[in-house]
Design a protein around this motif. Structure first.
Motif, PDB file in Angstrom:
ATOM      1  N   ASP A 386       0.820  -1.210   0.000  1.00  0.00           N
ATOM      2  CA  ASP A 386       0.000   0.000   0.000  1.00  0.00           C
ATOM      3  C   ASP A 386       0.855   1.263   0.000  1.00  0.00           C
ATOM      4  O   ASP A 386       0.456   2.292  -0.525  1.00  0.00           O
ATOM      5  CB  ASP A 386      -0.905   0.042   1.240  1.00  0.00           C
ATOM      6  N   VAL A 387       2.015   1.172   0.639  1.00  0.00           N
ATOM      7  CA  VAL A 387       2.889   2.349   0.693  1.00  0.00           C
ATOM      8  C   VAL A 387       3.415   2.656  -0.711  1.00  0.00           C
ATOM      9  O   VAL A 387       3.472   3.803  -1.142  1.00  0.00           O
ATOM     10  CB  VAL A 387       4.068   2.122   1.673  1.00  0.00           C
ATOM     11  N   LEU A 388       3.754   1.592  -1.417  1.00  0.00           N
ATOM     12  CA  LEU A 388       4.184   1.758  -2.808  1.00  0.00           C
ATOM     13  C   LEU A 388       3.018   2.291  -3.647  1.00  0.00           C
ATOM     14  O   LEU A 388       3.189   3.184  -4.474  1.00  0.00           O
ATOM     15  CB  LEU A 388       4.678   0.405  -3.350  1.00  0.00           C
ATOM     16  N   ALA A 389       1.834   1.747  -3.385  1.00  0.00           N
ATOM     17  CA  ALA A 389       0.652   2.196  -4.124  1.00  0.00           C
ATOM     18  C   ALA A 389       0.399   3.683  -3.871  1.00  0.00           C
ATOM     19  O   ALA A 389       0.042   4.423  -4.789  1.00  0.00           O
ATOM     20  CB  ALA A 389      -0.569   1.363  -3.725  1.00  0.00           C
ATOM     21  N   ALA A 390       0.616   4.125  -2.624  1.00  0.00           N
ATOM     22  CA  ALA A 390       0.388   5.541  -2.297  1.00  0.00           C
ATOM     23  C   ALA A 390       1.334   6.425  -3.102  1.00  0.00           C
ATOM     24  O   ALA A 390       0.939   7.488  -3.595  1.00  0.00           O
ATOM     25  CB  ALA A 390       0.574   5.768  -0.802  1.00  0.00           C
ATOM     26  N   GLU A 391       2.582   5.969  -3.251  1.00  0.00           N
ATOM     27  CA  GLU A 391       3.543   6.730  -4.061  1.00  0.00           C
ATOM     28  C   GLU A 391       3.096   6.782  -5.524  1.00  0.00           C
ATOM     29  O   GLU A 391       3.206   7.794  -6.195  1.00  0.00           O
ATOM     30  CB  GLU A 391       4.934   6.087  -3.995  1.00  0.00           C
ATOM     31  N   ASN A 392       2.596   5.655  -5.987  1.00  0.00           N
ATOM     32  CA  ASN A 392       2.183   5.599  -7.387  1.00  0.00           C
ATOM     33  C   ASN A 392       0.959   6.487  -7.632  1.00  0.00           C
ATOM     34  O   ASN A 392       0.858   7.161  -8.653  1.00  0.00           O
ATOM     35  CB  ASN A 392       1.872   4.154  -7.769  1.00  0.00           C
ATOM     36  N   ARG A 393       0.057   6.472  -6.652  1.00  0.00           N
ATOM     37  CA  ARG A 393      -1.167   7.266  -6.782  1.00  0.00           C
ATOM     38  C   ARG A 393      -0.828   8.750  -6.931  1.00  0.00           C
ATOM     39  O   ARG A 393      -1.440   9.461  -7.719  1.00  0.00           O
ATOM     40  CB  ARG A 393      -2.068   7.029  -5.572  1.00  0.00           C
ATOM     41  N   LYS A 394       0.185   9.185  -6.171  1.00  0.00           N
ATOM     42  CA  LYS A 394       0.588  10.598  -6.257  1.00  0.00           C
ATOM     43  C   LYS A 394       0.946  10.975  -7.685  1.00  0.00           C
ATOM     44  O   LYS A 394       0.747  12.094  -8.113  1.00  0.00           O
ATOM     45  CB  LYS A 394       1.830  10.834  -5.381  1.00  0.00           C
ATOM     46  N   ILE A 395       1.518  10.018  -8.407  1.00  0.00           N
ATOM     47  CA  ILE A 395       1.974  10.315  -9.766  1.00  0.00           C
ATOM     48  C   ILE A 395       0.850  10.158 -10.787  1.00  0.00           C
ATOM     49  O   ILE A 395       0.683  10.988 -11.674  1.00  0.00           O
ATOM     50  CB  ILE A 395       3.164   9.400 -10.126  1.00  0.00           C
ATOM     51  N   ILE A 396       0.045   9.104 -10.645  1.00  0.00           N
ATOM     52  CA  ILE A 396      -0.938   8.847 -11.714  1.00  0.00           C
ATOM     53  C   ILE A 396      -2.283   9.519 -11.501  1.00  0.00           C
ATOM     54  O   ILE A 396      -2.974   9.822 -12.462  1.00  0.00           O
ATOM     55  CB  ILE A 396      -1.133   7.334 -11.982  1.00  0.00           C
ATOM     56  N   ASP A 397      -2.635   9.783 -10.251  1.00  0.00           N
ATOM     57  CA  ASP A 397      -3.941  10.406 -10.016  1.00  0.00           C
ATOM     58  C   ASP A 397      -4.108  11.710 -10.793  1.00  0.00           C
ATOM     59  O   ASP A 397      -5.159  11.951 -11.371  1.00  0.00           O
ATOM     60  CB  ASP A 397      -4.157  10.603  -8.507  1.00  0.00           C
ATOM     61  N   PRO A 398      -3.084  12.556 -10.836  1.00  0.00           N
ATOM     62  CA  PRO A 398      -3.271  13.819 -11.571  1.00  0.00           C
ATOM     63  C   PRO A 398      -3.329  13.662 -13.091  1.00  0.00           C
ATOM     64  O   PRO A 398      -3.643  14.631 -13.774  1.00  0.00           O
ATOM     65  CB  PRO A 398      -2.017  14.638 -11.199  1.00  0.00           C
ATOM     66  N   ILE A 399      -3.014  12.485 -13.613  1.00  0.00           N
ATOM     67  CA  ILE A 399      -2.986  12.364 -15.079  1.00  0.00           C
ATOM     68  C   ILE A 399      -3.870  11.253 -15.631  1.00  0.00           C
ATOM     69  O   ILE A 399      -4.024  11.131 -16.841  1.00  0.00           O
ATOM     70  CB  ILE A 399      -1.540  12.133 -15.596  1.00  0.00           C
ATOM     71  N   ALA A 400      -4.445  10.436 -14.750  1.00  0.00           N
ATOM     72  CA  ALA A 400      -5.222   9.288 -15.233  1.00  0.00           C
ATOM     73  C   ALA A 400      -6.644   9.726 -15.617  1.00  0.00           C
ATOM     74  O   ALA A 400      -7.357  10.330 -14.814  1.00  0.00           O
ATOM     75  CB  ALA A 400      -5.282   8.209 -14.154  1.00  0.00           C
ATOM     76  N   LYS A 401      -7.030   9.417 -16.836  1.00  0.00           N
ATOM     77  CA  LYS A 401      -8.399   9.711 -17.264  1.00  0.00           C
ATOM     78  C   LYS A 401      -9.377   8.793 -16.540  1.00  0.00           C
ATOM     79  O   LYS A 401      -9.027   7.666 -16.201  1.00  0.00           O
ATOM     80  CB  LYS A 401      -8.525   9.529 -18.779  1.00  0.00           C
ATOM     81  N   VAL A 522      -2.354   0.814 -25.601  1.00  0.00           N
ATOM     82  CA  VAL A 522      -1.591  -0.013 -24.668  1.00  0.00           C
ATOM     83  C   VAL A 522      -0.650   0.874 -23.846  1.00  0.00           C
ATOM     84  O   VAL A 522      -0.052   1.813 -24.393  1.00  0.00           O
ATOM     85  CB  VAL A 522      -0.806  -1.098 -25.432  1.00  0.00           C
ATOM     86  N   ASP A 523      -0.550   0.586 -22.558  1.00  0.00           N
ATOM     87  CA  ASP A 523       0.297   1.310 -21.587  1.00  0.00           C
ATOM     88  C   ASP A 523      -0.376   2.521 -20.961  1.00  0.00           C
ATOM     89  O   ASP A 523       0.153   3.089 -20.004  1.00  0.00           O
ATOM     90  CB  ASP A 523       1.653   1.762 -22.172  1.00  0.00           C
ATOM     91  N   ASP A 524      -1.525   2.950 -21.492  1.00  0.00           N
ATOM     92  CA  ASP A 524      -2.238   4.033 -20.814  1.00  0.00           C
ATOM     93  C   ASP A 524      -2.628   3.558 -19.415  1.00  0.00           C
ATOM     94  O   ASP A 524      -3.037   2.411 -19.233  1.00  0.00           O
ATOM     95  CB  ASP A 524      -3.523   4.393 -21.580  1.00  0.00           C
ATOM     96  N   VAL A 525      -2.507   4.444 -18.464  1.00  0.00           N
ATOM     97  CA  VAL A 525      -2.978   4.135 -17.109  1.00  0.00           C
ATOM     98  C   VAL A 525      -4.176   5.023 -16.832  1.00  0.00           C
ATOM     99  O   VAL A 525      -4.104   6.245 -17.001  1.00  0.00           O
ATOM    100  CB  VAL A 525      -1.871   4.371 -16.068  1.00  0.00           C
ATOM    101  N   ILE A 526      -5.274   4.406 -16.484  1.00  0.00           N
ATOM    102  CA  ILE A 526      -6.519   5.153 -16.281  1.00  0.00           C
ATOM    103  C   ILE A 526      -7.130   4.760 -14.946  1.00  0.00           C
ATOM    104  O   ILE A 526      -6.645   3.848 -14.275  1.00  0.00           O
ATOM    105  CB  ILE A 526      -7.545   4.846 -17.392  1.00  0.00           C
ATOM    106  N   GLN A 527      -8.185   5.461 -14.574  1.00  0.00           N
ATOM    107  CA  GLN A 527      -8.916   5.049 -13.381  1.00  0.00           C
ATOM    108  C   GLN A 527     -10.316   4.609 -13.770  1.00  0.00           C
ATOM    109  O   GLN A 527     -11.020   5.311 -14.496  1.00  0.00           O
ATOM    110  CB  GLN A 527      -9.020   6.207 -12.385  1.00  0.00           C
ATOM    111  N   PHE A 528     -10.693   3.423 -13.317  1.00  0.00           N
ATOM    112  CA  PHE A 528     -12.093   3.055 -13.365  1.00  0.00           C
ATOM    113  C   PHE A 528     -12.685   3.566 -12.055  1.00  0.00           C
ATOM    114  O   PHE A 528     -12.297   3.111 -10.973  1.00  0.00           O
ATOM    115  CB  PHE A 528     -12.279   1.540 -13.480  1.00  0.00           C
ATOM    116  N   GLU A 529     -13.579   4.511 -12.151  1.00  0.00           N
ATOM    117  CA  GLU A 529     -14.056   5.174 -10.945  1.00  0.00           C
ATOM    118  C   GLU A 529     -14.731   4.196 -10.006  1.00  0.00           C
ATOM    119  O   GLU A 529     -15.450   3.304 -10.426  1.00  0.00           O
ATOM    120  CB  GLU A 529     -15.008   6.309 -11.326  1.00  0.00           C
ATOM    121  N   ARG A 530     -14.477   4.377  -8.752  1.00  0.00           N
ATOM    122  CA  ARG A 530     -14.982   3.539  -7.666  1.00  0.00           C
ATOM    123  C   ARG A 530     -14.445   2.117  -7.769  1.00  0.00           C
ATOM    124  O   ARG A 530     -14.961   1.195  -7.157  1.00  0.00           O
ATOM    125  CB  ARG A 530     -16.519   3.498  -7.635  1.00  0.00           C
TER     126      ARG A 530
END
Ligand SMILES: [Zn+2]
Length: 550
Positions: A386-401, A522-530
């Motif tokens: 989860d700690v690694l995930a938190a770091e990743n979220r900081k980077i992808i949250d602002p750019i993930a559609k 391919v390679d796009d990182v997105i968020q499926f909401e919820r």
């Protein structure tokens, strides 16, 4: 801001940053009293003030917390970095290296060893090398050399030179001959059992008293391939009664007939690990080695070898083993799982290889930041993914559609829809990354998650409209955002696209996403909401995603 308020704010920020963005009231009081003893009698009045700040600060992102603390009390931030990444004693020239064995793909533990050495090499404007420890032809495989360099490039590590132990076989074998001439080594032709017993009983074997000439003759025969595997080894002549068993005349070279991936069948004799690694420290003139504590027992022997060749001993900093909770982290276990076919490949999402994290949509910078956060701890660390995930979220949250995905659908027919009902929804809540448009008419069907379905309930189809669920219909009841109304995700039935999400346990979730996912690549990182962040793995007939984290 009053002085007291500023002081509270500062400690709340510090506490939050140290604890994943969430401060707790109780931790702040001792800090305040530590600064100002008079506050001891005012704890009751302090608590509501602290609470207020904790609430505010906990709503901020860690990045913002750090930014503010940097302005308010930079010394508190530096202190943390110093503890985690302390200054190492160093002279003018710093030379460090990462030493992978080309027998597996890199996992997170290797990344730690690499990044720590790399970090300090660059911090001190030193040189940084990649050294392939390929002295064992039974383990080294060609495919891994390139793959390891690829992984390192992906991670954002750059190096000054790449070295291969196998490029130094000639000089090493020559220098081993030199050791025999100096009476520092001898050729032992005893069987394994005799050697083991001798070590246990601290008793020398007959070969130890052979003449130099005899040893040289035997060594020539080894090099010429006149012995088979296991028939002869070169041992250092140290001390058969040494208290450290690793020092009781250890082997430094042996016969291996398996061809080497880089040198083929050119050599029959190969240096053993401790010899080769210590020898290379001299070639590279390494000044520092940050390595895992597991090598502790090898230090004495390696230092002995350094001394034999007049190699300046690198400063060794030993760090504790590093585990990700609930994950298979050891390189050996990972290799066994892959070779036995228990996991499908080196990038199977259950593994901690860099390739697995890459496939799941983890960003190299997140791994880098995460590793630095774990620091130079000597204690064995068990860190949550989860700690690694938190770091990743900081980077992808602002750019993930943002898109919608429904895994276990219930279909609702929409009724009571106003004429020409159209909405336009941004693909990202804050950034201008394009829009999705929906035109809805009476009788259109939407899929919602079964767990969101409650007959008789009014819900908001996120970004679209509010509906009242009645049996198999959803009746339009307006479009204003109403506080406390649950917002659920949905997919328009007529435009649904079949997708599969591969989860971290390698299970596959089937479901439907909205048509806009067809625009992805391919390679796009997105968020499926919820649902969570996912990476596009395959844009085939059924689009495949890999789940990163929530
Ligand atoms: Zn012997």
């Amino acid at each position: 801001m009053s002085r007291l308020k500023e002081s509270i704010r500062k400690w709340v920020l510090k506490n939050a940053i140290d604890h994943d963005g969430k401060a707790v009231v109780g931790a702040i009081i001792p800090k305040l009293i530590g600064e100002n003893k008079e506050l001891k009698n005012k704890v009751k009045e302090l608590i509501p003030l602290i609470k207020e700040e904790v609430e505010k600060v906990n709503k901020m992102s860690i990045d913002d917390q750090i930014k503010e603390l940097k302005d308010l009390a930079p010394e508190l931030l530096e202190k943390k970095e110093q503890q985690l990444l302390p200054d190492l004693p160093h002279g003018k020239e710093v030379r460090m290296a990462f030493l992978p064995e080309p027998s597996k793909h890199l996992h997170i533990g290797h990344a730690k060893a690499c990044i720590m050495n790399y970090y300090y090499a660059r911090k001190y404007n030193g040189k940084f090398f990649i050294r392939f420890e390929d002295s064992n032809p039974e383990k080294a495989k060609l495919e891994f050399y390139d793959s390891i360099l690829e992984d390192l490039k992906w991670l954002g590590v750059d190096w000054d030179e790449v070295h291969y132990i196998s490029d130094y076989f000639d000089v090493m074998l020559e220098d081993i001959k030199g050791l025999i001439e100096r009476d520092k080594a001898y050729v032992c032709t005893c069987d394994v059992e005799t050697i083991r017993e001798g070590r246990r009983l601290k008793k020398a074997c007959p070969c130890r008293s052979n003449t130099k000439e005899e040893n040289l003759k035997r060594y020539e025969r080894m090099l010429e391939g006149k012995y088979s595997e296991g028939e002869a080894i070169v041992r250092l002549k140290i001390d058969m009664a040494h208290k450290n068993a690793a020092m009781r005349d250890p082997a430094i070279a042996r016969i291996i007939l398996t061809p080497h991936p880089r040198t083929g069948s050119k050599y029959k004799v190969y240096p053993l690990y401790d010899f080769a690694t210590a020898y290379m420290n001299g070639v590279e003139k390494l000044t520092h080695r940050i390595r895992s504590k597991e090598f502790e027992l090898k230090k004495e022997l390696q230092d002995y070898i350094h001394d034999l060749f007049g190699i300046k001993k690198p400063f060794i900093f030993e760090i504790g083993r590093f585990n990700l909770e609930g994950k298979i982290a050891s390189g050996r276990q990972i290799r066994e799982l892959v070779e036995s076919g228990e996991v499908s490949s080196w990038d199977d999402p259950r593994l901690t290889t860099l390739k697995a994290y890459k496939r799941r949509g983890f960003q190299p910078q997140a791994i880098f930041n995460f590793i630095l956060q774990t620091g130079l701890s000597k204690a064995e660390a068990h860190v949550s993914e989860d700690v690694l995930a938190a770091e990743n979220r900081k980077i992808i949250d602002p750019i993930a559609k943002r898109y919608f995905f429904v895994h276990d659908p219930v279909t609702l027919e929409l009724t009571n829809i106003p004429e020409n009902y159209e909405v336009e929804v941004p693909l990202h809540p804050d950034k201008n990354l394009g829009v999705k448009t929906y035109a809805i008419k009476n009788g259109d069907k939407v899929l919602i998650e079964r767990r969101d379905y409650i007959n008789g309930k009014t819900v908001r189809l996120k970004d679209l409209m509010n509906i009242e669920i009645k049996g198999k219909t959803g009746k339009y009841i307006g479009n204003e955002i109403i506080k406390d109304m649950s917002k659920i995700h949905w997919v328009l039935d007529s435009k649904k696209v079949k997708v599969v999400v591969v989860m971290p346990d390698a299970s596959e979730l089937e479901g439907y996403a909205e048509e806009y996912v067809l625009d992805l690549k391919v390679d796009d990182v997105i968020q499926f909401e919820r649902f969570g962040f996912v990476r596009v793995d395959d844009m085939g007939e059924v689009i495949r995603f890999y789940f990163a984290h929530k």
